[in-house]
Design a protein around this motif. Sequence first.
Motif, PDB file in Angstrom:
ATOM      1  N   THR A  13       0.835  -1.199   0.000  1.00 50.22           N
ATOM      2  CA  THR A  13       0.000   0.000   0.000  1.00 50.22           C
ATOM      3  C   THR A  13       0.873   1.254   0.000  1.00 50.22           C
ATOM      4  N   TYR A  14       2.079   1.149   0.523  1.00 48.57           N
ATOM      5  CA  TYR A  14       2.929   2.315   0.740  1.00 48.57           C
ATOM      6  C   TYR A  14       4.148   2.381  -0.171  1.00 48.57           C
ATOM      7  N   PHE A  15       4.639   1.230  -0.643  1.00 48.31           N
ATOM      8  CA  PHE A  15       5.756   1.234  -1.584  1.00 48.31           C
ATOM      9  C   PHE A  15       5.691   0.004  -2.482  1.00 48.31           C
ATOM     10  N   GLU A  16       6.243   0.156  -3.696  1.00 46.64           N
ATOM     11  CA  GLU A  16       6.043  -0.854  -4.724  1.00 46.64           C
ATOM     12  C   GLU A  16       6.991  -2.043  -4.665  1.00 46.64           C
ATOM     13  N   TYR A  17       8.181  -1.880  -4.162  1.00 48.03           N
ATOM     14  CA  TYR A  17       9.151  -2.974  -4.179  1.00 48.03           C
ATOM     15  C   TYR A  17       9.073  -3.759  -2.876  1.00 48.03           C
ATOM     16  N   VAL A  18       8.267  -4.814  -2.885  1.00 44.62           N
ATOM     17  CA  VAL A  18       8.066  -5.663  -1.717  1.00 44.62           C
ATOM     18  C   VAL A  18       8.244  -7.105  -2.174  1.00 44.62           C
ATOM     19  N   ASN A  19       8.933  -7.894  -1.381  1.00 42.17           N
ATOM     20  CA  ASN A  19       9.125  -9.304  -1.684  1.00 42.17           C
ATOM     21  C   ASN A  19       7.757  -9.944  -1.959  1.00 42.17           C
ATOM     22  N   PRO A  20       7.585 -10.586  -3.124  1.00 41.33           N
ATOM     23  CA  PRO A  20       6.296 -11.228  -3.426  1.00 41.33           C
ATOM     24  C   PRO A  20       5.884 -12.246  -2.359  1.00 41.33           C
ATOM     25  N   TRP A  73      14.705   4.462   0.875  1.00 37.48           N
ATOM     26  CA  TRP A  73      13.968   4.609   2.123  1.00 37.48           C
ATOM     27  C   TRP A  73      13.146   3.372   2.492  1.00 37.48           C
ATOM     28  N   ASN A  74      13.357   2.244   1.824  1.00 36.74           N
ATOM     29  CA  ASN A  74      12.635   1.019   2.203  1.00 36.74           C
ATOM     30  C   ASN A  74      13.410  -0.216   1.762  1.00 36.74           C
ATOM     31  N   PHE A  75      13.107  -1.326   2.425  1.00 33.76           N
ATOM     32  CA  PHE A  75      13.671  -2.608   2.006  1.00 33.76           C
ATOM     33  C   PHE A  75      12.681  -3.717   2.282  1.00 33.76           C
ATOM     34  N   SER A  76      12.968  -4.870   1.693  1.00 33.82           N
ATOM     35  CA  SER A  76      12.195  -6.084   1.897  1.00 33.82           C
ATOM     36  C   SER A  76      13.177  -7.218   2.153  1.00 33.82           C
ATOM     37  N   CYS A  77      12.780  -8.181   2.973  1.00 37.12           N
ATOM     38  CA  CYS A  77      13.659  -9.285   3.350  1.00 37.12           C
ATOM     39  C   CYS A  77      13.505 -10.485   2.434  1.00 37.12           C
ATOM     40  N   TYR A  78      14.605 -11.208   2.307  1.00 31.39           N
ATOM     41  CA  TYR A  78      14.677 -12.442   1.525  1.00 31.39           C
ATOM     42  C   TYR A  78      15.509 -13.454   2.288  1.00 31.39           C
ATOM     43  N   TYR A  79      15.286 -14.732   1.982  1.00 34.76           N
ATOM     44  CA  TYR A  79      16.111 -15.779   2.592  1.00 34.76           C
ATOM     45  C   TYR A  79      17.477 -15.815   1.952  1.00 34.76           C
TER      46      TYR A  79
END
Length: 128
Positions: A69-76, A121-127
């Motif tokens: 909702t707030y940013f486009e690059y998010v781990n699927p 200003w954002n990140f997403s986590c991955y294994y």
Amino acid sequence: MNETARLTPERIENLAIEIREFLLEHEMWVDVDIYFNGKCFTTHDKATGKFYYNDREHLVVRENEDPRTYFEYVNPDHILSMSFEGVVCEMLYYGMFQGIRNKFDAIFKKYGLYYEFGHHWNFSCYYI
């Protein structure tokens, strides 16, 4: 099996709590949102419009939140995502406070994760 099954919701929440506590300990809990399990740990209380910076007495949790909702690059296969400004952005994106950054990164490694920036200003986590 999708990758999010590797960490239980409880472990993901523990990770979010550990990140928030780390940032509080280093007085960096300012303009940060941590998205996980449909929740958001945040410094902004939408109901009152107030911001609670480095304030353990007012830990705001919002339910039914999706970082998409707030940013486009998010781990699927969403595990945990963060958005941040100010001092956390300076640490993560601009390379300041390297000693603190090393300890911050070690939290993710302990859970078998790394993070990747979507924007500065954002990140997403991955294994790993």
